[in-house]
Design a protein around this motif. Structure first.
Motif, PDB file in Angstrom:
ATOM      1  N   VAL A  59      -0.982   6.449 -10.218  1.00  9.78           N
ATOM      2  CA  VAL A  59      -1.273   7.476  -9.218  1.00  9.78           C
ATOM      3  C   VAL A  59      -0.865   8.852  -9.729  1.00  9.78           C
ATOM      4  N   ILE A  60       0.302   8.931 -10.361  1.00  8.67           N
ATOM      5  CA  ILE A  60       0.773  10.202 -10.927  1.00  8.67           C
ATOM      6  C   ILE A  60      -0.207  10.711 -11.980  1.00  8.67           C
ATOM      7  N   ALA A  61      -0.670   9.805 -12.848  1.00 13.49           N
ATOM      8  CA  ALA A  61      -1.626  10.197 -13.890  1.00 13.49           C
ATOM      9  C   ALA A  61      -2.937  10.693 -13.279  1.00 13.49           C
ATOM     10  N   LEU A  62      -3.402  10.012 -12.235  1.00 12.28           N
ATOM     11  CA  LEU A  62      -4.636  10.429 -11.561  1.00 12.28           C
ATOM     12  C   LEU A  62      -4.479  11.824 -10.962  1.00 12.28           C
ATOM     13  N   LEU A  63      -3.338  12.080 -10.324  1.00 12.96           N
ATOM     14  CA  LEU A  63      -3.113  13.379  -9.694  1.00 12.96           C
ATOM     15  C   LEU A  63      -3.007  14.494 -10.734  1.00 12.96           C
ATOM     16  N   ILE A  64      -2.256  14.246 -11.810  1.00 14.59           N
ATOM     17  CA  ILE A  64      -2.099  15.275 -12.847  1.00 14.59           C
ATOM     18  C   ILE A  64      -3.427  15.524 -13.561  1.00 14.59           C
ATOM     19  N   TRP A 106      10.216  10.750 -11.281  1.00 11.08           N
ATOM     20  CA  TRP A 106      11.124  10.230 -12.303  1.00 11.08           C
ATOM     21  C   TRP A 106      11.578   8.813 -11.983  1.00 11.08           C
ATOM     22  N   THR A 107      11.688   8.497 -10.699  1.00  8.97           N
ATOM     23  CA  THR A 107      12.029   7.126 -10.315  1.00  8.97           C
ATOM     24  C   THR A 107      10.910   6.177 -10.713  1.00  8.97           C
ATOM     25  N   ALA A 108       9.674   6.598 -10.518  1.00  9.39           N
ATOM     26  CA  ALA A 108       8.515   5.779 -10.919  1.00  9.39           C
ATOM     27  C   ALA A 108       8.543   5.513 -12.411  1.00  9.39           C
ATOM     28  N   PHE A 109       8.919   6.525 -13.195  1.00 10.41           N
ATOM     29  CA  PHE A 109       8.984   6.351 -14.651  1.00 10.41           C
ATOM     30  C   PHE A 109      10.136   5.428 -15.043  1.00 10.41           C
ATOM     31  N   SER A 110      11.316   5.652 -14.457  1.00  8.20           N
ATOM     32  CA  SER A 110      12.501   4.894 -14.872  1.00  8.20           C
ATOM     33  C   SER A 110      12.418   3.427 -14.469  1.00  8.20           C
ATOM     34  N   THR A 111      11.718   3.137 -13.365  1.00  4.97           N
ATOM     35  CA  THR A 111      11.577   1.745 -12.922  1.00  4.97           C
ATOM     36  C   THR A 111      10.292   1.102 -13.436  1.00  4.97           C
ATOM     37  N   ALA A 112       9.494   1.879 -14.174  1.00  2.81           N
ATOM     38  CA  ALA A 112       8.215   1.390 -14.721  1.00  2.81           C
ATOM     39  C   ALA A 112       7.326   0.812 -13.623  1.00  2.81           C
ATOM     40  N   ASN A 113       7.266   1.507 -12.481  1.00  2.00           N
ATOM     41  CA  ASN A 113       6.377   1.103 -11.400  1.00  2.00           C
ATOM     42  C   ASN A 113       4.968   1.548 -11.783  1.00  2.00           C
ATOM     43  N   LEU A 171       0.832  -1.209   0.000  1.00  3.74           N
ATOM     44  CA  LEU A 171       0.000   0.000   0.000  1.00  3.74           C
ATOM     45  C   LEU A 171       0.862   1.253   0.000  1.00  3.74           C
ATOM     46  N   VAL A 172       1.887   1.278   0.851  1.00  3.44           N
ATOM     47  CA  VAL A 172       2.791   2.431   0.904  1.00  3.44           C
ATOM     48  C   VAL A 172       3.520   2.606  -0.426  1.00  3.44           C
ATOM     49  N   GLY A 173       3.903   1.476  -1.039  1.00  3.02           N
ATOM     50  CA  GLY A 173       4.653   1.524  -2.294  1.00  3.02           C
ATOM     51  C   GLY A 173       3.856   2.038  -3.477  1.00  3.02           C
ATOM     52  N   ILE A 174       2.547   2.142  -3.334  1.00  3.09           N
ATOM     53  CA  ILE A 174       1.710   2.652  -4.423  1.00  3.09           C
ATOM     54  C   ILE A 174       1.975   4.139  -4.662  1.00  3.09           C
ATOM     55  N   PHE A 175       2.320   4.856  -3.584  1.00  5.01           N
ATOM     56  CA  PHE A 175       2.437   6.309  -3.674  1.00  5.01           C
ATOM     57  C   PHE A 175       3.892   6.716  -3.887  1.00  5.01           C
ATOM     58  N   PRO A 176       4.174   7.428  -4.982  1.00  5.29           N
ATOM     59  CA  PRO A 176       5.552   7.740  -5.357  1.00  5.29           C
ATOM     60  C   PRO A 176       6.154   8.860  -4.507  1.00  5.29           C
ATOM     61  N   SER A 177       7.441   8.742  -4.234  1.00  8.06           N
ATOM     62  CA  SER A 177       8.175   9.823  -3.580  1.00  8.06           C
ATOM     63  C   SER A 177       8.974  10.608  -4.611  1.00  8.06           C
ATOM     64  N   ASN A 178       9.157  10.018  -5.775  1.00 15.49           N
ATOM     65  CA  ASN A 178       9.901  10.665  -6.852  1.00 15.49           C
ATOM     66  C   ASN A 178       9.276  10.266  -8.184  1.00 15.49           C
TER      67      ASN A 178
END
Length: 406
Positions: free
Chosen positions: A155-160, A142-149, A133-140
Motif C-alpha cells: 500500500v505504501i509503495a502504491l501511494l508513493i 516505519w512499523t510496516a517496514f520493521s515488521t515486514a507487513n 481489511l483494516v490491517g492492510i492500511f498502515p498507521s506508521n
C-alpha cells in the motif's frame, strides 16, 4: 578454451539433489543432529539475508514499476487484471483441492486419526475479514517496514508511486532518487542470490534428515492428495493460461520458471523467492514494470497452493473427526479460502494460520491441525512452489493483455 559454468538453475538443482542425499544419509546413520546443529544455521543465515532484502526490494521495485508505467490509468489497468487473475485461479484451486480430497475420502483412503495426548493449537489471531481489511492500511510507515507487513508495504509503495506520477514534473527528482536506490539494492540482491545454492543445500539436507523418516506414516496419503492437486493446478490452470494468453508452450513455460519453482520449493517463502521469480519472468518476456508490480503483489495475495492444501487438509481433518462436510460447508471452504488468501503473508508457514481460519468457519476443531502440524513444511514446499509459479504466469499474461490494450 574457457570452462563452461553451470547457470543458477543448474546450481540450485544440483544443490537440491545433494541436500536430499546428505539428508537421507544422516537420517539412516542417526546423525540428524549434525544437520540441525551445523547445516540448518547456515541455511538460516541465508534466509535472514533474504528477509533483509525483501522489504526494500518490494517497495522500491513496485515504486519503480508504477512510475515506469507513466500514468495512473495504466497502474489501475494492471492492478485490476492482476487481482482478477489471482482471485479466479484461487477459486479454481479450491475446487481442485476439494475434488481431490473428496475422491481420496470417498475411497476411504483418509484414515481416522486423533491428536496426540496433550497436543494443542493456538487459534488464528486474525480470522475476521474486516480486521484483515483494516490491517492492510498502515498507521506508521516505519512499523510496516520493521515488521515486514507486506500488505502495508505494498500500500505504501502504491501511494508513493501514485504520488510521484500525480506530481508530474515536480516528482522527477523523487523518481530519479528511487531509481538510483533501486539500482543499488538490485546489486545487493544479486550478491545474496549467488549464495542460493548453499541455502538450498543446507535447508534441504536438514528437512530430509529430520522429517524424511516420518513421512511414510498415516499422513502419507493426504500428502499425496495435496501434491496431486498442486500438479493438476499447475498443468491445467497455469500452463494453459500461459499458452492461451501469453503464447508460451507449456514445456517452455515450466523450463523458464524452473529456477524460481525449485527455490520456492526449498525456501517455502514466496517473498524470499521474489528476486528469482523476477529474473525468470523477465527472461520469458514479462515486461519489467509489470513484473515489478505483479510479483510482489502475487507473493502476498496469490495463495493457490495454499488453497489446494487447505481444501485437502480440511476434508482430511474433518474425516479424522468423523465429520462428512455438506455442500454448503464445502462452498464455505471455497469462499473462506479465497478471501483468506488476501490477508496471508508470503512467508513460510503462513498456510497454517489460513487453515485455522477455514476450520473455524465450518466448525471443525482447530486443534485438529496438530495431526499434520509436524510435517507442515512438506506441504508448504509444494504449495509455495505452486504459488510462485502462478505469480510468474500472471506476470506473463498481464504483459500480453497490456500489449493488446495499447
Amino acid at each position: 578454451m574457457t570452462k563452461k559454468k553451470f547457470g543458477l538453475p543448474a546450481q540450485i538443482l544440483i544443490a537440491l539433489v545433494l541436500g536430499i542425499a546428505v539428508g537421507l544419509i544422516c537420517s539412516a546413520t542417526g546423525t540428524t543432529a549434525f544437520t540441525a546443529d551445523f547445516l540448518k544455521p547456515i541455511g538460516t543465515i541465508f534466509i535472514n539475508l533474504l528477509k533483509f532484502i525483501v522489504v526494500p526490494i518490494v517497495i522500491l521495485s513496485m515504486i519503480s514499476g508504477i512510475v515506469s508505467m507513466g500514468d495512473l490509468k495504466k497502474v489501475g489497468s494492471v492492478g485490476w487484471k492482476t487481482v482478477a487473475f489471482f482471485l479466479v485461479t484461487t477459486a479454481i484451486a479450491c475446487v481442485i483441492g476439494l475434488g481431490v480430497g473428496s475422491i481420496f475420502n470417498g475411497q476411504g483412503w483418509f484414515p481416522a486419526l486423533a491428536l496426540e495426548e496433550g497436543a494443542t493449537w493456538e487459534s488464528a489471531t486474525s480470522a475476521n475479514f474486516m480486521d484483515t481489511l483494516v490491517g492492510i492500511f498502515p498507521s506508521n510507515m516505519w512499523t510496516a517496514f520493521s515488521t515486514a507487513n507486506m500488505l502495508q508495504v505494498i500500500v505504501i509503495a502504491l501511494l508513493i508511486g501514485g504520488g510521484i506520477l500525480a506530481a508530474g514534473e515536480r516528482g522527477e527528482l523523487a523518481k530519479k532518487f528511487f531509481d538510483s536506490i533501486y539500482a543499488v539494492f538490485e546489486q545487493v540482491m544479486g550478491f545474496i542470490i549467488k549464495l542460493s545454492p548453499i541455502g538450498v543445500f543446507t535447508m534441504m539436507a536438514w528437512v530430509v534428515a529430520t522429517q524424511g523418516a516420518n513421512i511414510l506414516g498415516p499422513i502419507a496419503l493426504v500428502l499425496l492428495a495435496a501434491y496431486i492437486g498442486y500438479f493438476l493446478h499447475a498443468v491445467v490452470v497455469y500452463s494453459v493460461s500461459a499458452k492461451i494468453f501469453a503464447h508460451k508452450n507449456p514445456v517452455e513455460f515450466f523450463k523458464g520458471a524452473a529456477a524460481a519453482m525449485i527455490f520456492a520449493f526449498t525456501s517455502t517463502s514466496s517473498v524470499a523467492t521474489l528476486p528469482v521469480s523476477a529474473e525468470c519472468a523477465e527472461k520469458m518476456g514479462a515486461d519489467k514494470g509489470v513484473a515489478a508490480f505483479v510479483l510482489p503483489l502475487g507473493a502476498t495475495i496469490n495463495m493457490d497452493g495454499t488453497a489446494v492444501y487447505q481444501c485437502v487438509a480440511t476434508i482430511f481433518l474433518a474425516a479424522c473427526c468423523g465429520v462428512n462436510l455438506s455442500m454448503s460447508q464445502l462452498i464455505m471452504v471455497v469462499i473462506t479460502a479465497t478471501l483468506a488468501s488476501i490477508g496471508t503473508a508470503g512467508v513460510s508457514g503462513a498456510g497454517m494460520i489460513m487453515l485455522a481460519m477455514v476450520l473455524e468457519s465450518i466448525g471443525v476443531p482447530v486443534e485438529m491441525i496438530m495431526i499434520i502440524y509436524g510435517v507442515d513444511r512438506l506441504f508448504d514446499m509444494g504449495r509455495t512452489c505452486l504459488n510462485v509459479t502462478g505469480d510468474i504466469a500472471c506476470s506473463l499474461c498481464v504483459t500480453e493483455w497490456q500489449k493488446k490494450q495499447k
